[in-house]
Design an enzyme around this catalytic site. Structure first.
Site, mmCIF file in Angstrom:
data_model
loop_
_atom_site.group_PDB
_atom_site.id
_atom_site.type_symbol
_atom_site.label_atom_id
_atom_site.label_comp_id
_atom_site.label_asym_id
_atom_site.label_seq_id
_atom_site.Cartn_x
_atom_site.Cartn_y
_atom_site.Cartn_z
ATOM 1 C CG ASP A 302 25.127 -23.376 -21.070
ATOM 2 O OD1 ASP A 302 24.201 -23.276 -20.239
ATOM 3 O OD2 ASP A 302 26.159 -24.029 -20.875
ATOM 4 C CD GLU A 355 23.028 -20.253 -17.753
ATOM 5 O OE1 GLU A 355 22.780 -20.742 -16.643
ATOM 6 O OE2 GLU A 355 23.930 -20.669 -18.483
#
Length: 625
Positions: A302, A355
């Site tokens: 993330d 990401e």
């Protein structure tokens, strides 16, 4: 026990299995061995259920090697007991009870203690593990269903446990044809509303849904059903809850002391000190832990951009440049490279996915080539451009044609995943269906057309739960998805369409075999802005037929639309998003068309198609009808 070699790698920042050494470990002859890193502590005690939470009962001893690790063996401690470390700092009389950073299980929130637990499990996913290298390969089909476990489905308003979720989700995912499930973070987090992105337990699946064995059962069951399991993992920041990692031993141990480096203004959370070797060992170990002990098939990392840029979400003067005066976080770069190197060395049949929302180069390229070493990267640019295009009234799309074609300019710079994730359906953004213009029929038609275009486009696919049946309200973590709408025709049609789209995708190597090289893609029509028509070929590596994808992004049916094709013969219409069973109007080509020896788009052969309104067609070449 902790040996000299462990200490060397711990201090070097390359220890990848700290979970075997630190934390609480049940001993074969009874009792529990505890070990915690707290180098700036004056005293540390284990307090828990067995000793009345008294810090005098079970003091820990510092190792004499200067590592900052405190140890003890507690005969009275048993599996299931709750515990914390009571840390008295050397600084300013600071005393605090901390959860174990390496705990395998925590108390169910809102309680915050750790629990003594083991990680035994009799695995039955041998067939999956023997074949998952091919299933996770860059030339394999990958259609990912992103799931928030607490709000996918519920039972009488309550969370499903990992075991019940395993059966319901596996059955549904198999029916819908997805290849993988990606779980939003299940690492323990005190605030449910953070969706797992404010993690305190980097080695503990959240107790909201069960025990470690329950989560192992979940992974095991999905593997037995042929479904891969990816885990959303958050090494970018952590919350400031007192029982967590922040100010752990009375000093900024895991985070930077200077808030310009150690505090994230956007998320009100701490930022790891990636330059501290012991912290790097902690994070690398967490990543490896899930692959090792839980058979997780890959990590979606993330907020990588927030790690890479020192000035991320900061104004001028709110950040500290690196030693060269730049804004690149050199320590974070090194950490990500160490992580990816260790993941692919230890578990080469898994995958790491970044990401990363900027144009940082070589995210999914080998470290030896100056890359970060990820296997894949989310294509956020594709997502923003295509949604911006689809939100336009079709009459205006001719003026935004380039938003749909721009992604092909850079499509092979990285190994991309095309995401339509949870981030696009929260915080006032509305649902995917709600973003589509027009009346209800046109909204569904637009969304089917978008999905068809997306599944044809180079790159692996990711869709957040609810998008497959067109949930109308934006996602909320406080309840389950609007499953009741699947009894309504438009939603049911979209759901049938998505299941068939996944099957068409998985059955045709042309749509996934060469996702990351220009050899697998060829524009046929990229410039028909006036009609808002796009057409491209997907080509396989092996002796499989090519596939033609054609999208008409206006509500105007287009008859006698001629498209050049590379091969003579029959082009079978294997999927038509406007078919009546999906809620469409039924325009189409009666199953397929034969080529004509008529030149078009630089090709000697062509086909004459009817393009349904707001639709995507997928056609496959066959020598004969």
């Amino acid at each position: 026990m902790i040996g000299d070699e462990d200490l060397y790698f711990f201090r070097e920042g390359t220890h990848a299995r700290l979970y075997d050494k630190l934390g609480a470990h049940l001993q074969p002859d009874g009792g529990v061995r505890f070990a915690v890193w707290a180098p700036n502590a004056q005293a540390v005690s284990v307090v828990g259920d067995w000793n009345g939470w008294s810090d005098a009962a079970d003091p820990m001893q510092p190792r004499p090697d200067g590592s900052g690790i405190w140890e003890s063996v507690v005969p009275q401690a048993q599996r299931g007991h709750a515990y914390k470390y009571r840390i008295a700092s050397r600084h300013a009389g600071y005393v605090v009870d901390k959860a174990d950073p390496m705990a395998f299980l925590a108390e169910a929130p809102p309680a915050t203690a750790s629990r003594i637990w083991g990680l035994e499990h009799d695995w039955h996913d041998h067939d999956w593990m023997a074949t998952r290298r091919a299933r996770n390969a860059l030339d394999a089909p990958m259609s990912i269903y992103e799931v928030h476990p607490g709000s996918w489905q519920r039972q009488d308003g309550s969370f499903l446990g990992y075991r019940e979720l395993a059966h319901r989700l596996a059955e549904y995912v198999c029916h819908m044809g997805f290849t993988h499930v990606e779980l939003m973070p299940i690492t323990e987090h005190p605030f449910y509303g953070s969706w797992g992105y404010q993690t305190t337990g980097y080695f503990a699946p959240t107790a909201r849904y069960g025990t470690p064995q329950d989560f192992m059962y979940f992974v095991d069951h999905l593997h037995q059903r042929g479904i891969g399991v990816l885990l959303d993992w958050v090494p970018s920041h952590f919350p400031n809850d007192e029982h967590g990692l922040a100010y752990f031993d009375g000093t900024h141990l895991y985070e930077h002391a200077d808030p310009r480096q150690g505090f994230h203004p956007e998320w009100n959370s701490g930022i790891f000190n990636y330059g501290r070797n012991e912290v790097r060992s902690f994070l690398v170990s967490s990543g490896l832990f899930w692959l090792d002990r839980y058979h997780i098939d890959g990590l979606r990392v993330d907020a990588v951009a927030s790690m890479l840029y020192l000035d991320y979400a900061r104004k001028h003067g709110e950040w500290i440049p690196n030693r060269y005066g730049g804004r690149e976080n050199l320590e974070a770069i090194e950490f990500l490279q160490v992580l990816n190197r260790e993941v692919y060395r230890s578990f080469p049949d898994t995958v790491t996915i970044a990401e990363e929302s900027t144009a940082w180069p070589n995210v999914s390229r080998p470290i030896e080539m100056g890359g970060l070493g990820f296997g894949m990267k989310w294509n956020m640019g594709w997502m923003h451009d295509d949604l911006a295009y689809m939100q336009q009234d079709p009459v205006h799309r001719r003026h935004h044609h380039g938003q749909m074609t721009f992604s092909m300019i850079y499509a092979f710079n990285e190994n991309f995943v095309l995401p339509l994730s949870h981030d696009e359906v929260v915080y006032g953004k509305g649902s995917l269906l709600g973003k589509m213009p027009g009346d209800s029929w046109q909204q569904f038609a637009n969304l089917r057309a978008l999905y068809g275009y997306m599944w044809g486009h180079p790159g692996k696919k990711l869709l957040f739960m609810g998008g497959e049946f067109g949930q109308r309200r934006e996602w909320t973590h406080e309840g389950e998805l609007e499953w009741w709408v699947t009894g309504m025709e438009g939603h049911a049609g979209l759901q049938r369409y998505m299941a068939q789209l996944n099957r068409v995708y998985r059955d045709r190597p042309a749509l996934w075999q060469i996702d990351f090289h220009s050899a697998g893609f060829e524009w046929v029509i990229a410039d028909d802005a006036g009609n808002s028509v796009f057409a491209f070929l997907r080509k396989p590596r092996e002796a499989a037929p090519p596939v033609l994808v054609v999208s008409n992004m206006t509500p105007v049916p287009r008859t006698n639309y001629r498209i050049g094709v590379p091969l003579p013969g029959y082009w079978c219409e294997v999927l038509n998003s406007d078919a009546p069973e999906y809620g469409g109007a039924g325009w189409g080509n009666l199953g397929g068309v034969e080529t004509d020896p008529v030149r078009a788009h630089g090709r000697m052969q062509s086909i004459n198609l009817t393009l349904p309104p707001l639709s995507t067609l997928i056609l496959e070449h066959k020598p004969h009808a």
